[in-house]
Design a protein around this motif. Structure first.
Motif, PDB file in Angstrom:
ATOM      1  N   ALA A   1       0.826  -1.205   0.000  1.00  0.00           N
ATOM      2  CA  ALA A   1       0.000   0.000   0.000  1.00  0.00           C
ATOM      3  C   ALA A   1       0.862   1.257   0.000  1.00  0.00           C
ATOM      4  CB  ALA A   1      -0.926   0.000   1.211  1.00  0.00           C
ATOM      5  N   LEU A   2       1.946   1.252   0.767  1.00  0.00           N
ATOM      6  CA  LEU A   2       2.814   2.426   0.805  1.00  0.00           C
ATOM      7  C   LEU A   2       3.521   2.625  -0.533  1.00  0.00           C
ATOM      8  CD1 LEU A   2       4.035   4.771   2.345  1.00  0.00           C
ATOM      9  CD2 LEU A   2       5.788   3.220   3.234  1.00  0.00           C
ATOM     10  N   SER A   3       3.924   1.533  -1.160  1.00  0.00           N
ATOM     11  CA  SER A   3       4.561   1.638  -2.470  1.00  0.00           C
ATOM     12  C   SER A   3       3.634   2.327  -3.464  1.00  0.00           C
ATOM     13  CB  SER A   3       4.947   0.250  -2.974  1.00  0.00           C
ATOM     14  OG  SER A   3       5.526   0.307  -4.250  1.00  0.00           O
ATOM     15  N   ALA A   4       2.366   1.918  -3.468  1.00  0.00           N
ATOM     16  CA  ALA A   4       1.395   2.543  -4.369  1.00  0.00           C
ATOM     17  C   ALA A   4       1.145   3.996  -3.989  1.00  0.00           C
ATOM     18  CB  ALA A   4       0.088   1.752  -4.346  1.00  0.00           C
ATOM     19  N   ALA A   5       1.045   4.278  -2.684  1.00  0.00           N
ATOM     20  CA  ALA A   5       0.769   5.640  -2.226  1.00  0.00           C
ATOM     21  C   ALA A   5       1.916   6.581  -2.578  1.00  0.00           C
ATOM     22  CB  ALA A   5       0.517   5.643  -0.713  1.00  0.00           C
ATOM     23  N   CYS A   6       3.145   6.102  -2.500  1.00  0.00           N
ATOM     24  CA  CYS A   6       4.292   6.953  -2.850  1.00  0.00           C
ATOM     25  C   CYS A   6       4.238   7.357  -4.323  1.00  0.00           C
ATOM     26  CB  CYS A   6       5.597   6.222  -2.552  1.00  0.00           C
ATOM     27  SG  CYS A   6       6.007   6.085  -0.787  1.00  0.00           S
ATOM     28  N   ARG A   7       3.802   6.445  -5.173  1.00  0.00           N
ATOM     29  CA  ARG A   7       3.736   6.738  -6.609  1.00  0.00           C
ATOM     30  C   ARG A   7       2.577   7.686  -6.949  1.00  0.00           C
ATOM     31  NH1 ARG A   7       5.460   1.186  -6.685  1.00  0.00           N
ATOM     32  NH2 ARG A   7       7.390   0.935  -7.909  1.00  0.00           N
ATOM     33  N   ALA A   8       1.544   7.680  -6.128  1.00  0.00           N
ATOM     34  CA  ALA A   8       0.319   8.411  -6.469  1.00  0.00           C
ATOM     35  C   ALA A   8       0.182   9.745  -5.749  1.00  0.00           C
ATOM     36  CB  ALA A   8      -0.902   7.538  -6.157  1.00  0.00           C
ATOM     37  N   THR A   9       1.068  10.050  -4.799  1.00  0.00           N
ATOM     38  CA  THR A   9       0.950  11.289  -4.024  1.00  0.00           C
ATOM     39  C   THR A   9       2.143  12.194  -4.291  1.00  0.00           C
ATOM     40  OG1 THR A   9       2.007  10.231  -2.118  1.00  0.00           O
ATOM     41  CG2 THR A   9      -0.397  10.161  -2.198  1.00  0.00           C
ATOM     42  N   ASP A  10       2.073  13.399  -3.734  1.00  0.00           N
ATOM     43  CA  ASP A  10       3.098  14.396  -4.038  1.00  0.00           C
ATOM     44  C   ASP A  10       4.146  14.550  -2.945  1.00  0.00           C
ATOM     45  OD1 ASP A  10       1.567  15.527  -2.091  1.00  0.00           O
ATOM     46  OD2 ASP A  10       1.029  17.326  -3.227  1.00  0.00           O
ATOM     47  N   GLY A  11       4.155  13.656  -1.955  1.00  0.00           N
ATOM     48  CA  GLY A  11       5.150  13.774  -0.897  1.00  0.00           C
ATOM     49  C   GLY A  11       4.984  12.688   0.149  1.00  0.00           C
TER      50      GLY A  11
ATOM     51  N   ALA B   1       4.507  12.881   3.415  1.00  0.00           N
ATOM     52  CA  ALA B   1       3.449  13.079   4.414  1.00  0.00           C
ATOM     53  C   ALA B   1       2.109  12.595   3.877  1.00  0.00           C
ATOM     54  CB  ALA B   1       3.373  14.555   4.800  1.00  0.00           C
ATOM     55  N   ARG B   2       1.816  12.955   2.638  1.00  0.00           N
ATOM     56  CA  ARG B   2       0.546  12.526   2.055  1.00  0.00           C
ATOM     57  C   ARG B   2       0.530  11.015   1.861  1.00  0.00           C
ATOM     58  NH1 ARG B   2      -4.445  12.452   2.381  1.00  0.00           N
ATOM     59  NH2 ARG B   2      -5.597  12.116   0.434  1.00  0.00           N
ATOM     60  N   ALA B   3       1.664  10.419   1.516  1.00  0.00           N
ATOM     61  CA  ALA B   3       1.728   8.964   1.384  1.00  0.00           C
ATOM     62  C   ALA B   3       1.420   8.281   2.718  1.00  0.00           C
ATOM     63  CB  ALA B   3       3.101   8.550   0.872  1.00  0.00           C
ATOM     64  N   LEU B   4       1.954   8.827   3.814  1.00  0.00           N
ATOM     65  CA  LEU B   4       1.664   8.253   5.127  1.00  0.00           C
ATOM     66  C   LEU B   4       0.223   8.518   5.558  1.00  0.00           C
ATOM     67  CD1 LEU B   4       4.920   8.814   7.244  1.00  0.00           C
ATOM     68  CD2 LEU B   4       4.122   6.756   6.065  1.00  0.00           C
ATOM     69  N   ASP B   5      -0.359   9.653   5.117  1.00  0.00           N
ATOM     70  CA  ASP B   5      -1.789   9.880   5.364  1.00  0.00           C
ATOM     71  C   ASP B   5      -2.625   8.747   4.765  1.00  0.00           C
ATOM     72  OD1 ASP B   5      -1.549  12.246   6.761  1.00  0.00           O
ATOM     73  OD2 ASP B   5      -1.811  13.527   5.001  1.00  0.00           O
ATOM     74  N   VAL B   6      -2.356   8.448   3.510  1.00  0.00           N
ATOM     75  CA  VAL B   6      -3.095   7.385   2.826  1.00  0.00           C
ATOM     76  C   VAL B   6      -2.857   6.042   3.514  1.00  0.00           C
ATOM     77  CG1 VAL B   6      -3.297   6.094   0.668  1.00  0.00           C
ATOM     78  CG2 VAL B   6      -3.064   8.592   0.616  1.00  0.00           C
ATOM     79  N   LEU B   7      -1.602   5.760   3.862  1.00  0.00           N
ATOM     80  CA  LEU B   7      -1.284   4.492   4.517  1.00  0.00           C
ATOM     81  C   LEU B   7      -1.969   4.388   5.880  1.00  0.00           C
ATOM     82  CD1 LEU B   7       0.412   1.879   4.292  1.00  0.00           C
ATOM     83  CD2 LEU B   7       2.191   3.068   5.599  1.00  0.00           C
ATOM     84  N   GLY B   8      -2.027   5.522   6.618  1.00  0.00           N
ATOM     85  CA  GLY B   8      -2.680   5.501   7.926  1.00  0.00           C
ATOM     86  C   GLY B   8      -4.153   5.184   7.833  1.00  0.00           C
ATOM     87  N   LEU B   9      -4.829   5.728   6.817  1.00  0.00           N
ATOM     88  CA  LEU B   9      -6.247   5.408   6.619  1.00  0.00           C
ATOM     89  C   LEU B   9      -6.424   3.941   6.262  1.00  0.00           C
ATOM     90  CD1 LEU B   9      -7.336   8.606   4.662  1.00  0.00           C
ATOM     91  CD2 LEU B   9      -8.025   7.965   6.990  1.00  0.00           C
ATOM     92  N   TYR B  10      -5.550   3.442   5.397  1.00  0.00           N
ATOM     93  CA  TYR B  10      -5.632   2.031   5.005  1.00  0.00           C
ATOM     94  C   TYR B  10      -5.352   1.116   6.199  1.00  0.00           C
ATOM     95  CZ  TYR B  10      -4.324  -2.368   2.734  1.00  0.00           C
ATOM     96  OH  TYR B  10      -4.238  -3.687   2.372  1.00  0.00           O
ATOM     97  N   ALA B  11      -4.406   1.494   7.068  1.00  0.00           N
ATOM     98  CA  ALA B  11      -4.022   0.646   8.201  1.00  0.00           C
ATOM     99  C   ALA B  11      -5.182   0.381   9.141  1.00  0.00           C
ATOM    100  CB  ALA B  11      -2.866   1.299   8.968  1.00  0.00           C
TER     101      ALA B  11
END
Length: 407
Positions: A248-258, A260-270
């Motif tokens: 999930a983090l790998s995908a979030a890193c590719r789809a977000t602009d930084g 912090a936003r990648a960890l935001d997405v990962l936190g919601l998924y977690a």
């Protein structure tokens, strides 16, 4: 004045049966009670293989004392940890009357003595002689004593069998979890001229393994995301949660602009992944053109930035609680640090720096010192040097993931 202690004399005078064996299960020494109660002289023991001195009774088809004693001692040699055995029947041959066997009940404990290299140098074999206790009839006659003896021994054997099954099941789960971990943590992808090295070291022996991961993700524009994480828990459950979060983090890193936003997405998924609560993660975005590292941390130890001059900066300016650790979702912070060409970025999990008996600052200071000493090493050699300098010689109690990236 400090008294001079003759430890050899102390050992021989110890109450109770105690012997020392080499990792090859050869007697190195035995105290006086061991010799007396086992009916052997020192010359009959020292330098001899344990089961040459005490062979198993061939007249007892159910005898399992040798197998269990050998397995316990070999576990000590392999793990470096103490092993307590269940009540054991082990008949001893009378050397004065060959072929005559005396029934004995033992309660053994085997413990390691580690050498300077961290490996087991000796096994301390302590035995409680409980033959008379097992035979005691609690005030009853001979029949009652025999019934009690049989019942105590039977219950002890049942407990030993349960313990052995649990040990085998745990070992199998650990092997499967480590295999899954290895499959999900491949070598680093090509990073052009920016060489990277990765390492994963499982904890020694037991439960706290398979929750750590690392990842390197190609980003648009030729940049790179580098991340490490640590799932709370152990075994297959932690490995499975780790795999979901890493993907999930790998995908979030590719789809977000930084980060912090990648960890935001990962936190919601977690919040929807069983076992993901309180996972710690550090994520960095490396921009080669601007020579900057943008980073964000969810409760994780700070990445280390080694400058070419040997100074070390810990990237601790954007730290937030672990994933799903607070009831409400809030945006995470991020910060940026400059780097010079030839610097090194190091991300790691807490197994590399944390020790139960000290503050984490001591571990971070050790890490900084090791980085400075080995600053001229290439990433592969530097990764090995860090593990050699920072992990205990007898093995870590927590697993460790490590990424070394030359900038």
């Amino acid at each position: 004045m400090k008294p001079q202690i003759d430890y050899a004399a102390v050992f021989r005078a110890l109450p109770g049966m105690v012997a020392l064996l080499t990792p090859e299960l050869v007697y190195a020494d035995a105290n006086d009670d061991f010799l007396r109660l086992a009916g052997r002289t020192r010359e009959q023991l020292l330098g001899r293989y344990i089961f040459d001195v005490f062979p198993e009774n061939p007249n007892d088809p159910a005898a399992a004392g040798r197998q269990e004693t050998e397995a316990s001692m070999l576990r000590v040699v392999a793990s470096g940890e103490r092993d307590t055995m269940a009540l054991l029947r082990y008949d001893i041959e009378d050397t004065a009357r060959p072929g005559s066997w005396r029934e004995h009940y033992w309660s053994p404990v085997n413990a390691p003595v580690l050498g300077a290299d961290g490996k087991v140098a000796l096994i301390v074999h302590r035995v409680e002689e409980v033959t008379e206790l097992v035979r005691a009839g609690a005030g009853g006659g001979d029949d009652r004593a025999q019934v009690l003896e049989a019942e105590v021994y039977t219950r002890a054997r049942e407990l030993q069998e349960i313990n052995d099954r649990l040990r085998r099941a745990h070992a199998h789960e650990r092997e499967v979890a480590l295999a899954l971990q290895a499959a999900m943590l491949p070598p680093p992808p090509g990073t052009g001229p920016h060489r990277a090295a990765v390492r994963y070291r499982p904890a020694v022996g037991a439960l706290n393994v398979c929750g750590d991961w690392y990842d390197l993700v190609d980003l648009p524009g030729g940049n790179l995301a580098v991340a490490v994480g640590d799932v709370v828990g152990h075994g297959l459950a932690a490995a499975c949660a780790m795999g979901q979060l890493r993907s999930a983090l790998s995908a979030a890193c590719r789809a977000t602009d930084g980060p912090a936003r990648a960890l935001d997405v990962l936190g919601l998924y977690a919040r929807s992944v069983e076992g993901a609560e309180s996972t710690t993660v550090a994520t960095t975005f490396v921009d080669w053109d601007s020579h900057t590292v943008t980073y964000s941390s969810a409760g994780h130890p700070p990445p280390a930035l080694l400058h070419p001059d040997g100074t070390v900066a810990f990237l601790d300016g954007a730290t937030d609680p672990p994933l799903a650790a607070r009831p409400e979702h809030l945006p995470r912070p991020q910060a940026t640090a400059d780097f010079a060409e030839g610097g090194t970025l190091v991300l790691y999990t807490d197994g590399l720096v944390e020790r139960r008996t000290e503050d984490i600052d001591a571990g971070l200071a050790r890490l900084a010192g090791s980085l400075t000493r080995h600053r001229h090493a290439d990433p592969e050699a530097l990764a090995d040097a860090l593990l050699g300098d920072l992990l205990p010689a007898d093995g870590a109690t927590d697993d460790t993931a490590l990424i070394v990236l030359r900038l």
